[in-house]
Design an enzyme around this catalytic site. Structure first.
Site, short mmCIF file in Angstrom:
data_model
loop_
_atom_site.label_atom_id
_atom_site.label_comp_id
_atom_site.label_asym_id
_atom_site.label_seq_id
_atom_site.Cartn_x
_atom_site.Cartn_y
_atom_site.Cartn_z
N GLU A 45 4.27 -2.90 -16.30
CA GLU A 45 3.46 -4.12 -16.33
C GLU A 45 2.27 -3.92 -17.28
OE1 GLU A 45 2.61 -5.83 -12.51
OE2 GLU A 45 1.24 -7.32 -13.35
N HIS A 78 -6.83 -12.77 -10.19
CA HIS A 78 -5.98 -13.92 -10.52
C HIS A 78 -6.61 -15.21 -10.00
CE1 HIS A 78 -2.20 -11.11 -10.50
NE2 HIS A 78 -3.22 -10.57 -11.12
N ARG A 107 0.82 -1.21 0.00
CA ARG A 107 0.00 0.00 0.00
C ARG A 107 0.85 1.27 0.00
NH1 ARG A 107 -4.71 -0.37 -0.67
NH2 ARG A 107 -5.76 -2.37 -0.52
N TYR A 164 1.44 -1.08 -5.35
CA TYR A 164 0.50 -0.91 -6.46
C TYR A 164 -0.41 0.30 -6.29
CZ TYR A 164 -1.99 -4.02 -3.20
OH TYR A 164 -2.51 -4.60 -2.09
N HIS A 188 3.14 -0.70 -11.88
CA HIS A 188 1.91 -0.47 -12.62
C HIS A 188 1.95 0.97 -13.11
CE1 HIS A 188 -0.34 -3.77 -10.13
NE2 HIS A 188 0.73 -4.22 -10.72
N HIS A 239 4.50 -12.54 -15.69
CA HIS A 239 3.70 -12.94 -14.54
C HIS A 239 2.74 -14.03 -15.00
CE1 HIS A 239 4.20 -8.90 -12.20
NE2 HIS A 239 5.22 -9.73 -12.02
N HIS A 261 8.73 -5.50 -6.94
CA HIS A 261 7.46 -4.90 -7.38
C HIS A 261 7.19 -3.65 -6.56
CE1 HIS A 261 3.35 -4.41 -8.65
NE2 HIS A 261 3.29 -5.57 -9.27
N GLU A 289 1.77 -15.35 -9.54
CA GLU A 289 1.11 -14.45 -8.58
C GLU A 289 -0.30 -14.97 -8.34
OE1 GLU A 289 1.29 -10.94 -11.16
OE2 GLU A 289 2.60 -10.03 -9.65
N ASP A 298 -9.04 -8.11 -13.69
CA ASP A 298 -7.82 -8.34 -12.90
C ASP A 298 -8.08 -9.09 -11.59
OD1 ASP A 298 -5.31 -8.40 -11.78
OD2 ASP A 298 -5.09 -6.23 -11.60
N HIS A 340 -3.57 -10.31 -16.85
CA HIS A 340 -3.90 -8.95 -17.27
C HIS A 340 -4.12 -8.85 -18.79
CE1 HIS A 340 -1.72 -7.17 -13.48
NE2 HIS A 340 -2.70 -8.00 -13.18
N ASP A 391 1.85 -9.78 -17.92
CA ASP A 391 1.05 -10.54 -16.95
C ASP A 391 -0.04 -11.28 -17.72
OD1 ASP A 391 -1.15 -11.11 -15.10
OD2 ASP A 391 -0.01 -9.95 -13.62
#
Ligand code: FE
Ligand code: FE
Ligand code: ZN
Length: 276
Positions: A142, A225, A37, A70, A107, A210, A67, A255, A223, A179, A176
């Site tokens: 990504e 997964h 976060r 996000y 992202h 990914h 990463h 992921e 989105d 995605h 990804d």
């Protein structure tokens, strides 16, 4: 040889992630540089990083993927939000210098109503402020599902960002599978999708994949997964991705919603399905 791993928790430090990766049959992994976060990052323990680097070299790991949080949005209309994204990305890249030669994925952002063109301009500006010739990291955009006003839902949008970045050789793309499927690109017709990628961006820009199944139908822009084989993409099509001549040398990172035992099973499954 297939290079595959999964997303791991960084809470026990760097070397611990390397040891966990070995235990589950991985030779790469991904981790968040800080709380996903976006809060403050823990201080780096140089000895811990050094121990990881030694382990990676001994066991011939493929490049790792760090990463970014996000929640960062360098495409925001709000200058404070953009400034926070810029500072966090710049700080992460400084920290990545402890692990030279690896990948840093983020992202691209959401334009939140200003339109993709304005958002893309802001992302380019941020990258041009933070990328310097002395960095030893490849920064990856990504491919995104196109949820809400997400930028990066098409190869064209990613190409436009890449075209605007001055330190161009520091940039790449992470594909990804969930995605791109949710964005409307076909994985069953992977040749066509990769031909489109090559035309727009160039396959040499593709640095990591990914590997995820998706809970939703193609083009749903959702989105979410799914574990391998429990989604709308399916094991056979994902096996096609790890075996595609244009992809099979890349690091693949799961992921999927899983605990470590689940990741170990998916890694073993993919290794069985890989044709050397
Ligand atoms: Fe991501
Ligand atoms: Fe991803
Ligand atoms: Zn996702």
């Amino acid at each position: 040889m297939l290079h595959i791993g999964c997303h791991l928790s960084a809470s026990k430090g760097f070397e611990a992630m390397g040891r966990t990766a070995l235990e589950i049959g991985a030779d790469t992994f991904q981790f968040f540089t800080r709380n996903p976060r976006g809060s403050r990052a823990k201080d780096i323990d140089p000895q811990d990083v050094q121990a990881l680097r030694q382990l990676l070299a001994e066991h011939h790991f493929a490049p790792l993927i760090a990463h970014a949080p996000y929640t960062l949005n360098p495409a925001s209309a709000d200058s404070k939000t953009r400034e926070f994204a810029r500072q966090t990305l710049a700080d992460d890249l400084q920290r990545m210098e402890y692990l030279p030669g690896n990948l840093y994925n983020f992202h691209p952002g959401s334009h939140v109503g200003q339109g993709a063109e304005a958002g893309i301009r802001l992302i380019i500006d941020t990258l041009n402020e933070i990328l310097t010739p002395d960095l030893h990291t490849t920064v990856l955009l990504e491919t995104m599902a196109g949820k809400g006003s997400e930028i990066g839902r098409s190869f064209e949008e990613l190409k436009q960002i890449l075209d605007g970045v001055k330190e161009n050789d520091k940039m790449g793309v992470c594909l990804d599978t969930c995605h791109v499927h949710d964005a409307g690109y076909s994985l069953a017709e992977l040749d066509d999708t990769l031909t489109a990628f090559d035309k727009q961006i160039g396959l040499s820009r593709l640095k990591a994949v990914h590997l995820n199944d998706s809970l939703n139908p193609p083009g749903s822009h959702k989105d979410r997964h799914a574990p391998i084989g429990q989604g709308t993409i399916g094991t056979e099509v994902l096996a096609g991705a790890i075996n595609h001549p244009a992809l099979k040398h890349l690091p693949f990172c799961l992921e999927t919603p899983n605990d470590l035992a689940g990741y170990a099973r998916e890694i073993a499954l993919m290794r069985r399905l890989y044709r050397p």
